[in-house]
Design an enzyme around this catalytic site. Structure first.
Site, PDB file in Angstrom:
ATOM      1  N   CYS A   1       0.830  -1.214   0.000  1.00 29.27           N
ATOM      2  CA  CYS A   1       0.000   0.000   0.000  1.00 29.27           C
ATOM      3  C   CYS A   1       0.862   1.261   0.000  1.00 29.27           C
ATOM      4  O   CYS A   1       1.903   1.313   0.640  1.00 29.27           O
ATOM      5  CB  CYS A   1      -0.949  -0.016   1.184  1.00 29.27           C
ATOM      6  SG  CYS A   1      -2.182  -1.338   1.077  1.00 29.27           S
TER       7      CYS A   1
ATOM      8  N   SER B   1      -2.808  -0.210  12.519  1.00 36.24           N
ATOM      9  CA  SER B   1      -2.303  -0.313  11.157  1.00 36.24           C
ATOM     10  C   SER B   1      -1.339   0.831  10.904  1.00 36.24           C
ATOM     11  O   SER B   1      -1.442   1.900  11.505  1.00 36.24           O
ATOM     12  CB  SER B   1      -3.469  -0.231  10.172  1.00 36.24           C
ATOM     13  OG  SER B   1      -3.015   0.075   8.878  1.00 36.24           O
TER      14      SER B   1
END
Length: 618
Positions: free
Chosen positions: A195, A519
Site C-alpha cells: 500500500c 495499522s
C-alpha cells in the site's frame, strides 16, 4: 575458513542418498561444492503486495547461478492485513510473523543452505523473514516487491491522491455519496505492490536499508517500475559476493548479526522516527533485536525519539506525499543523509551494498544530495505510470526532475524539519508502566495534550459498534483492551475504530488507547502497544467507564487519574476472580488451537510480542 553448511548433505559416501535427491532437483556433478543459496519467496495471489512475486525467485536464481551458486527457491505464507482487517482474520496476522520466521528457519536448516535471499513485501512477511535471518546468521540480502503506485481520482474537479485508508474512511462517512465512495474504492489501490503510504510494509522495507540488509531503493522503488528488476538481479549477485567473502575469505563481517549491530538498530530507529513510520515497526524491531541478541529496548527507542526530528511526512500523515514521492526525493538514502548531516547517524556500520563494508560509502554513492552520478539520479527519478496493473516492471516512466528541495519538499533537512519532535514517541505512566507507542506524525497539534473520560470496550468489535452507534462522543478516550498478543490473542490492528472516529468527525475530538496495535495506515491520537497488556495484569485492565485519563505527548506521559489505593482495591477484586481474572468476561470469541498455542507463549508488546522462551526451557 568457514566450511560450506551444504557440505553436510553433499559430501561423503554416507550422503549418497542426499546427493541422489539433489540430482533429482537438477543439481549436476559439477555443481556439488558450490554454495547453495536459498531463496525465500512469499508469492501469493491473496495479497496485492505479493501477487507479482511469482517470477521474482527465478530472476534472483538466474543471477545466483551466473555468479557460480546453486539457487533453490521455496515459499512461505503471507497474510494481507487489509483484507484480514475488521473481522476474526486479523487475529492471525501477528502470529503469522512467528510462523514465517519458523518456516524460513526450518527450510534453510533442514537443507543446510549456505546463504539466503528474502523476497518479502507486506506487513508481517518482512519482519518474519528478518527474525529468521538474524536467527540463522548466514549471509543474506533482502529484496522486497516494492510499493504500490498511489491511487488518483477526480472529486469535485480536483485531482487527489488516495490509498486504502481513504476508501475505508469514505465508506463510513454518510456525507459522501455512494457514487463518490465507490469511485474512491476503485481508485485507491491501482497496482500491485505494498500500500502506497508509509504504512507497516513500506516502513519495514525502508528499515531493512537502514539496518544494512537490503540495497538502496528497496523500500521506495515502485513495484511497477522496470528499474526494480535490477534490484532482484543485484540481490542474487550480491548474496554470492557475501557468501564468497564468508566461506572463502572467512570474513564474518558480512553476516547479519555483524551488520545488524546495536548501532544499526539505532540507525533503523532514527530513520523510523524521522520518516514517521508505522508504530508496528517498534514491535518488529524489538523482536528482531532479540533474535540478533542485541540489547535494544523501549528505553533506546524513547531516547532516540526525543532527539530525532520529523524529516519526511507521508500518507497517512498527509495526503500530499506517498512512497513514489519519497523515492523521487532520494528514498531512504536521502533521509539517512540528512540524519548524518544532523549528527544523528552511525556511518561506520556494515552494509550489504557497500564495497568497503560501511554505510558511509553507500551514502557517498546513493545520497542524491552528495552524488554526481547521473545513473543514481536517474534511478531516483523513476515514477508512476498511473495505469492499473498487477504486473511487475510494466512501465518505465520518470519524473522530469528530482525533488531535492530540502526546505519544502517531501524530505527536509533538520533546519526545515516538519517538526523537531520525531514521528514516533514512547509514553509511560501508571496506565502503561512498561510503555506504549503513539505515531506523533499523524497527531494533530491540538491533540498533543489531551484529557478525557474513559469509554471502555473489551473487543474491537464492541468498540466499532459503539462508535458507529453514537456511544462515543467528543472528549471521550476510547479504551479497547484484552486485544494484546496474549489477550486477543494475536494483537489485532485497530484501523477500523480509528477510521470510523474520523468518519464521524471525532478524529481530533477523541483519543483511542489499546493494548492492541494499529495499522500503519492509522493517524490521529491513537495510542497502542500498552504494556503490560490487560491479559497479563496491566493497569489497562482496571480502567472503568468515567475514569479520567491524561495524555501528554511532549511530556511523554499517560496517566490514569485514579488513586493508588483505588487501583489496589480494583486489582485485588480482579485477582479474586480466580480463573476468570484478567479475562474479557463480556466477550464471546472463538479461538482456534493454533491461536491458543500462540497465546500461551506470547509476551507483551514492550518485548516485541515474541515468544517467552523461558517457558520452553522450563
Amino acid at each position: 575458513m568457514a566450511k560450506l553448511r551444504s557440505a553436510t548433505s553433499t559430501e561423503g559416501r554416507n550422503m549418497a542418498g542426499a546427493r541422489a535427491l539433489w540430482r533429482a532437483t537438477g543439481v549436476k556433478d559439477t555443481d556439488f561444492g558450490k554454495p547453495i543459496i536459498a531463496i525465500a519467496n512469499s508469492f501469493t495471489q491473496f495479497v496485492p503486495g505479493h501477487v507479482h512475486l511469482k517470477d521474482m525467485g527465478s530472476l534472483v536464481a538466474s543471477a545466483i547461478e551466473e555468479a557460480g551458486g546453486i539457487a533453490k527457491e521455496f515459499n512461505t505464507i503471507a497474510v494481507d492485513d487489509g483484507i484480514a482487517m475488521g473481522h476474526g482474520g486479523m487475529l492471525y496476522s501477528l502470529p503469522s510473523r512467528e510462523l514465517i520466521a519458523d518456516s524460513v528457519e526450518y527450510m534453510v536448516n533442514a537443507h543446510c543452505a549456505d546463504a539466503l535471499v528474502c523476497i518479502s513485501n507486506c506487513d508481517k512477511i518482512t519482519p518474519g523473514m528478518l527474525m529468521a535471518a538474524l536467527r540463522l546468521n548466514i549471509p543474506v540480502v533482502f529484496v522486497s516487491g516494492g510499493p504500490m503506485e498511489a491511487g488518483k481520482t477526480k472529486l469535485s474537479d480536483k485531482l487527489i491522491k488516495l490509498d486504502l485508508v481513504d476508501a475505508m474512511v469514505a465508506a463510513a462517512d454518510d456525507r459522501i455519496s455512494d457514487a463518490d465512495s465507490e469511485k474512491i474504492e476503485r481508485s485507491a489501490c491501482p497496482t500491485c505492490g505494498s500500500c502506497s503510504g508509509m504504512f507497516t510494509a513500506n516502513s519495514m522495507n525502508c528499515l531493512t536499508e537502514a539496518l544494512g540488509l537490503s540495497l538502496p531503493g528497496n523500500g521506495s522503488m515502485l513495484a511497477t517500475h522496470a528499474d526494480r528488476r535490477e534490484l532482484f538481479l543485484e540481490a542474487g549477485r550480491r548474496v554470492m559476493k557475501l557468501a564468497k567473502r564468508y566461506y572463502g575469505d572467512d570474513d564474518a563481517s558480512v553476516l547479519p548479526r555483524s551488520i545488524a549491530s546495536f548501532k544499526a538498530f539505532e540507525n533503523a530507529m532514527a530513520l523510523d522516527v524521522a520518516m514517521g513510520g508505522s508504530s508496528n515497526t517498534v514491535l518488529h524491531l524489538l523482536a528482531a533485536a532479540q533474535e540478533a541478541e542485541v540489547d535494544f529496548t523501549m528505553d533506546d527507542i524513547d531516547r532516540i525519539s526525543r532527539k530525532v526530528p520529523h524529516l519526511c511526512k507521508v500518507a497517512p500523515s498527509t495526503p500530499k506525499y506517498h512512497m513514489e514521492d519519497v523515492h523521487r526525493a532520494g528514498g531512504v538514502m536521502a533521509i539517512l543523509g540528512e540524519l548524518d548531516r544532523a549528527g544523528l547517524l552511525h556511518t561506520d556500520v556494515n552494509h550489504v551494498a557497500s564495497e568497503d563494508g560501511t554505510l558511509k560509502s553507500v551514502l557517498e554513492r546513493f545520497d542524491v544530495v552528495l552524488t554526481k552520478d547521473e545513473k543514481v539520479h536517474e534511478f531516483f527519478r523513476a515514477g508512476p505510470a498511473g495505469i492499473p496493473t498487477t504486473r511487475a516492471f510494466s512501465q518505465s516512466c520518470r519524473w522530469d526532475t528530482l525533488d531535492d528541495d530540502r526546505r519544502e519538499g517531501c524530505i527536509r533537512s533538520r533546519e526545515f524539519a516538519f517538526s523537531q519532535e520525531g514521528g514516533l514517541a514512547v509514553l509511560s505512566g501508571n496506565l502503561a508502566e512498561n510503555g506504549c507507542i503513539v505515531k506523533t506524525a499523524g497527531v494533530d497539534e491540538s491533540n498533543l495534550k489531551f484529557s478525557g473520560v474513559a469509554r471502555v470496550y473489551e473487543s474491537q468489535e464492541d468498540a466499532v459498534a459503539g462508535i458507529l452507534g453514537g456511544e462515543v462522543v467528543a472528549g471521550d478516550v476510547v479504551v479497547i483492551r484484552f486485544e494484546g498478543p496474549k489477550g486477543g490473542p494475536g494483537m489485532q490492528e485497530m484501523l477500523y475504530p480509528t477510521s470510523y472516529l474520523k468518519s464521524r468527525g471525532l478524529g481530533t475530538q477523541c483519543a483511542l488507547i489499546t493494548d492492541g496495535r494499529f495499522s500503519g495506515g492509522t493517524s490521529g491520537l491513537s495510542i497502542g502497544h500498552v504494556s503490560p497488556e490487560a491479559a497479563s495484569g496491566g493497569t489497562i485492565g482496571l480502567i472503568e467507564n468515567g475514569d479520567r485519563i491524561d495524555i501528554d505527548i511532549p511530556g511523554r506521559s499517560i496517566k490514569l487519574l485514579v488513586s493508588d489505593a483505588e487501583l489496589e482495591s480494583r486489582r485485588a477484586a480482579m485477582n479474586a476472580k480466580g480463573p476468570l481474572a484478567w479475562k474479557p468476561l463480556s466477550r464471546v470469541r472463538p479461538v482456534s488451537m493454533a491461536l491458543k498455542a500462540y497465546a500461551m507463549l506470547a509476551t507483551s508488546a514492550d518485548k516485541g510480542a515474541v515468544r517467552d522462551v523461558s517457558k520452553l526451557e522450563g
